[in-house]
Structures are given as C-alpha cells and as structure tokens.
Design a protein around this motif. Structure first.
Motif, PDB file in Angstrom:
ATOM      1  N   MET A 185     -54.867 -17.285 -37.396  1.00 55.31           N
ATOM      2  CA  MET A 185     -53.456 -16.967 -37.420  1.00 55.31           C
ATOM      3  C   MET A 185     -52.324 -17.739 -38.253  1.00 55.31           C
ATOM      4  O   MET A 185     -51.549 -17.266 -38.610  1.00 55.31           O
ATOM      5  CB  MET A 185     -52.979 -17.044 -35.832  1.00 55.31           C
ATOM      6  N   ARG A 186     -52.534 -18.827 -38.349  1.00 54.27           N
ATOM      7  CA  ARG A 186     -51.914 -19.842 -39.195  1.00 54.27           C
ATOM      8  C   ARG A 186     -52.039 -19.328 -40.535  1.00 54.27           C
ATOM      9  O   ARG A 186     -51.148 -19.427 -41.107  1.00 54.27           O
ATOM     10  CB  ARG A 186     -52.167 -21.419 -39.155  1.00 54.27           C
ATOM     11  N   GLY A 187     -53.218 -19.000 -40.959  1.00 61.13           N
ATOM     12  CA  GLY A 187     -53.369 -18.573 -42.527  1.00 61.13           C
ATOM     13  C   GLY A 187     -52.701 -17.249 -42.748  1.00 61.13           C
ATOM     14  O   GLY A 187     -52.173 -16.951 -43.743  1.00 61.13           O
ATOM     15  N   LEU A 189     -50.054 -15.948 -41.036  1.00 63.03           N
ATOM     16  CA  LEU A 189     -48.555 -16.253 -41.159  1.00 63.03           C
ATOM     17  C   LEU A 189     -48.120 -17.095 -42.179  1.00 63.03           C
ATOM     18  O   LEU A 189     -47.035 -16.527 -42.999  1.00 63.03           O
ATOM     19  CB  LEU A 189     -48.271 -16.958 -39.698  1.00 63.03           C
ATOM     20  N   PHE A 190     -48.788 -17.817 -42.512  1.00 59.57           N
ATOM     21  CA  PHE A 190     -48.634 -18.696 -43.787  1.00 59.57           C
ATOM     22  C   PHE A 190     -48.537 -17.723 -45.273  1.00 59.57           C
ATOM     23  O   PHE A 190     -47.702 -17.732 -46.464  1.00 59.57           O
ATOM     24  CB  PHE A 190     -49.588 -19.466 -44.257  1.00 59.57           C
ATOM     25  N   MET A 191     -49.415 -16.613 -45.183  1.00 58.61           N
ATOM     26  CA  MET A 191     -49.259 -15.656 -46.213  1.00 58.61           C
ATOM     27  C   MET A 191     -48.326 -14.707 -46.000  1.00 58.61           C
ATOM     28  O   MET A 191     -47.543 -13.972 -46.850  1.00 58.61           O
ATOM     29  CB  MET A 191     -50.522 -15.036 -46.650  1.00 58.61           C
ATOM     30  N   ALA A 192     -47.967 -14.091 -44.762  1.00 59.68           N
ATOM     31  CA  ALA A 192     -47.214 -12.946 -44.486  1.00 59.68           C
ATOM     32  C   ALA A 192     -45.770 -13.309 -44.459  1.00 59.68           C
ATOM     33  O   ALA A 192     -45.046 -12.518 -44.827  1.00 59.68           O
ATOM     34  CB  ALA A 192     -47.568 -12.447 -42.901  1.00 59.68           C
ATOM     35  N   LEU A 193     -45.371 -14.429 -44.209  1.00 57.10           N
ATOM     36  CA  LEU A 193     -43.899 -14.582 -44.025  1.00 57.10           C
ATOM     37  C   LEU A 193     -43.314 -14.814 -45.444  1.00 57.10           C
ATOM     38  O   LEU A 193     -42.289 -14.202 -45.607  1.00 57.10           O
ATOM     39  CB  LEU A 193     -43.702 -16.099 -43.331  1.00 57.10           C
ATOM     40  N   GLU A 321     -49.296 -25.693 -32.401  1.00 58.64           N
ATOM     41  CA  GLU A 321     -49.576 -25.931 -33.711  1.00 58.64           C
ATOM     42  C   GLU A 321     -49.517 -24.640 -34.754  1.00 58.64           C
ATOM     43  O   GLU A 321     -48.849 -24.844 -35.767  1.00 58.64           O
ATOM     44  CB  GLU A 321     -51.114 -26.163 -33.914  1.00 58.64           C
ATOM     45  N   VAL A 322     -49.722 -23.589 -34.032  1.00 60.32           N
ATOM     46  CA  VAL A 322     -49.542 -22.108 -34.872  1.00 60.32           C
ATOM     47  C   VAL A 322     -47.894 -22.113 -35.012  1.00 60.32           C
ATOM     48  O   VAL A 322     -47.585 -21.652 -36.054  1.00 60.32           O
ATOM     49  CB  VAL A 322     -50.216 -21.043 -33.998  1.00 60.32           C
ATOM     50  N   LEU A 376     -47.657 -28.438 -44.517  1.00 63.29           N
ATOM     51  CA  LEU A 376     -48.327 -27.160 -44.327  1.00 63.29           C
ATOM     52  C   LEU A 376     -49.851 -27.602 -44.763  1.00 63.29           C
ATOM     53  O   LEU A 376     -50.099 -27.333 -45.889  1.00 63.29           O
ATOM     54  CB  LEU A 376     -47.810 -26.075 -44.533  1.00 63.29           C
ATOM     55  N   ALA A 377     -50.738 -27.599 -44.069  1.00 64.15           N
ATOM     56  CA  ALA A 377     -52.218 -27.785 -44.507  1.00 64.15           C
ATOM     57  C   ALA A 377     -52.513 -26.509 -45.052  1.00 64.15           C
ATOM     58  O   ALA A 377     -53.397 -26.770 -46.207  1.00 64.15           O
ATOM     59  CB  ALA A 377     -53.153 -28.145 -43.251  1.00 64.15           C
TER      60      ALA A 377
END
Length: 392
Positions: A185-187, A189-193, A321-322, A376-377
């Motif tokens: 989910m983090r990955g 959102l990192f690309m989608a935003l 975290e997310v 951001l990791a």
C-alpha cells in the motif's frame, strides 16, 4: 449477419484466453511475472498484424483473424516460462482433485465482481447519451489513458503481491501478511500520488501527444483532458482497490470486494446524476466531467471501505506508517505539481511533446529529491526495484 460471422471467428479466443489465463495464474504463483506481463502486449501485436496485413485483403474479417492471432500469441509467449517450471500437464475430469471445488466456490463472486465493472461502463454510456456529441468518446479515451497508468501502478503491484499474501495466509502468518500488505500500500501510494498530480497538470500535452492528429480537434483535447484530470483525482483509490481486493482474495474472501463494488456502483449513479447537473452549470469543460468525478469519488470511497474492513479482519494494516508515508508523499507531490505547472507555463509555446517530456523529467526529479528529503523509504526501494528490472 456480419456480427454473427465475426463472432464465429472470434469465439476461438474464448478457449485460448481461458488456457492462457490459467497459465498466467500458474506463472504468478511461482513468482514469474515477466512472461505474464508481456502477454497483453503481444496480443496487441496480433491486432496490429490483423489491421495492417490481413485487413487490406480480407476486410473486416482480417481484424477478427488478428484477434485470434493475438490470443494465440498471448498464450505462446508464456510457454518458455511454463517449460522452465518442469510441470506436467494432463487432462482430468476429477472434480474431487484438491482445490477444484474451492476454486469453483471462490470464483462465483469474482465473476459477479467483473460484471459490476461492466455495469459502470453501461451507466456512463446511458448518462452521456443526452450530452454533446463527442462527450462519450472523450470519457472513453480518458478512462483508457487512466487505465494504462493504473496498470503500471496498481494492477502490477496487486498481481505481484497476491501470491505472497496467499502463501502467508496459508501459514497463518498474520504479522507477515500485515507487513507485506502495508508495504504494498505504501509503494502504491508513493507512485500514485505524484502520478495524480502529474496527470492533472500535464493532461493537455499528454492527450495532445497521444491523440492529437488526424481529425482530432482542440475541442476533443479539451474534453478528454478535462475528463482525465477528474478521473486522475481518484487514481490513488483505483490503485489501492487493486491491492486491497487481492488481499481479500488471499483471505479466501471473494464476497466482500463484490458487495463493496455493488455499493460503489449505486453511489456512482447517485453522484453522477448530481455532478452532471453541477458541471452543466458552467464548471470546467462540460458535464462529461461529472461522470469522471463521480467515478473517481465512488472509487475513493470504495477503497476506504475496503481498507476499514481489512483492518477489522487483521486488526491493523500498520495504518500510522502507511498514512504517515502517504502524507509526506502527498506533500512532495503537491510541491512537484507547483514546479511542473510553472515550467509548463514557461514552455507553453513549444510542441506538446517537449512540454510533456520536460514536465515529466523535471517532475520525477523534484519528487524523488523531496521524497528523499522527507525520509520516505520508497524513494530508495522503488527506483532500486525498477533499475533491477531494467538490468535483467
């Protein structure tokens, strides 16, 4: 009569795609994603061959034959990877084989879920019939562009993470399930935003570069870009939905995504009726934006509902975290968007492909730099994963 004749030719694709779909599932289960991801591309190659080589001699039948050829290529490209698994395939009609009844039980809701997706298309078509000429086409083109981006972001991650989630659940490893799902989910959102902001800012040059030729007009560009910008507002929701739905499938729960999907269709209809009239009052490029915005809003609500229901199933998805990472990514995306918008205004007199290319490169560099600055990791792990794929 012509429809019947073409359908008789193309019915062969049903059998071929059924076999090819099972092959893709086998490869994905064994963490082999390259051949399965190439399959849709080689299907398009078959369509192109049908249009360029067969159609000049066979007319419309050449396109139908191209579709069958594309389906064959869709399966054939997977054969080398299947052979590397050293599996033995043999026909059997034994319904008592382990897993067969379970698959049949789980696929029923999934079939209904696919039907729900089609209902959304029918709703958009029905509601757009009273609009201006070209509105439905603009909506269709915009959605196709969005789905191309979504395929790279949400569907690829959802497909890749599904076998891992299923394996973790088979071992009752709930902590591992939470960790992998939260990371996915983090990955996403990192690309989608940043993709959301980038598409909104660069929608006009993007549409111009891809479609702006032949009989395509500036009005077509305006309508399609308007619909694409409003669809893009829900890109994070579309991407999360792909991941969360597969998380439910890994839990052997295929009903929850269907129920939420049906509620989403009803919500989409209500919002469409409201927003079409709002847009018709003179907002933006026209009422077609109401359909796109309604779809985006309904999808965001669907994703939020799936997220909350998943939390009830596994207690938490490492939400702090997310959400914390998503907040920092959103801030970086907004700052990136301001810079890209300024740049696009300075380059407004140049060809669209220059504006699009410069905006994309500068935007990616700014977002990556800000993501690293914000700690951001994913700013390290995502580029590293992409580079490793290119090296292969």
């Amino acid at each position: 009569a012509l429809t019947v004749q073409l359908m008789r030719i193309m019915l062969a694709t049903v059998v071929i795609f059924s076999i090819s779909g099972l092959s893709m599932a086998i490869l994905n289960t064994h963490q082999r994603f390259l051949a399965a991801s190439l399959a849709p591309s080689v299907y398009n190659i078959g369509l192109i061959i049908g249009a360029l080589i067969f159609a000049p001699f066979l007319g419309i039948y050449g396109l139908a034959i191209g579709a069958v050829l594309g389906a064959l290529l869709h399966f054939v490209v997977q054969i080398p990877s299947l052979r590397q698994l050293n599996g033995q395939f043999r026909p059997t009609m034994d319904l008592n084989s382990p897993g067969v009844i379970e698959v049949l039980r789980l696929m029923g809701p999934r079939v209904l879920g696919l039907g729900v997706v089609q209902i959304n298309f029918w709703v958009n078509t029905a509601l757009s019939t009273g609009m201006e000429k070209g509105d439905l086409s603009a909506l269709t083109y915009a959605f196709s562009l969005l789905f191309t981006i979504l395929g790279v972001l949400g569907q690829s991650v959802g497909t890749a993470v599904f076998p891992t989630l299923s394996a973790l659940m088979s071992r009752d490893d709930i902590p591992g399930f939470r960790r992998v799902l939260a990371s996915a989910m983090r990955g996403v959102l990192f690309m989608a935003l940043p993709a959301t902001v980038g598409v909104i800012v660069l929608a006009v040059p993007l549409v111009t570069v891809i479609f702006g030729r032949g009989q395509w007009t500036s009005r077509n560009t305006e309508l399609t870009a308007w619909a694409l910008q409003l669809y893009a507002a829900g890109l994070a929701g579309f991407a999360l939905q792909e991941v969360l739905a597969r998380a439910f499938y890994a839990l052997r729960d295929t009903w929850t995504p269907v129920v939420i999907g049906v509620i989403g269709v009803i919500l989409n209809i209500i919002l469409s009726l409201i927003l079409i009239n709002v847009m018709r009052a003179g907002i933006g490029a026209g009422p077609v934006g109401g359909l796109a915005l309604a779809n985006a809003a309904a999808t965001l609500i669907e994703s939020a509902a799936l997220w909350l229901l998943m939390r009830r199933r596994i207690n938490t998805i490492m939400d702090r975290e997310v959400l914390g990472a998503a907040g920092r990514a959103a801030l970086a995306a907004v700052l990136m968007g301001v810079a890209v918008y300024w740049l696009s205004q300075r380059l407004s007199g140049l060809p669209a492909i220059v504006v699009l290319g410069a905006g994309a490169l500068v935007g990616a560099a700014i977002f990556e730099g800000l993501a690293l600055l914000f700690g951001l990791a994913e700013a390290r792990t995502v580029p590293r994963a992409l580079l490793s794929r290119f090296r292969r």
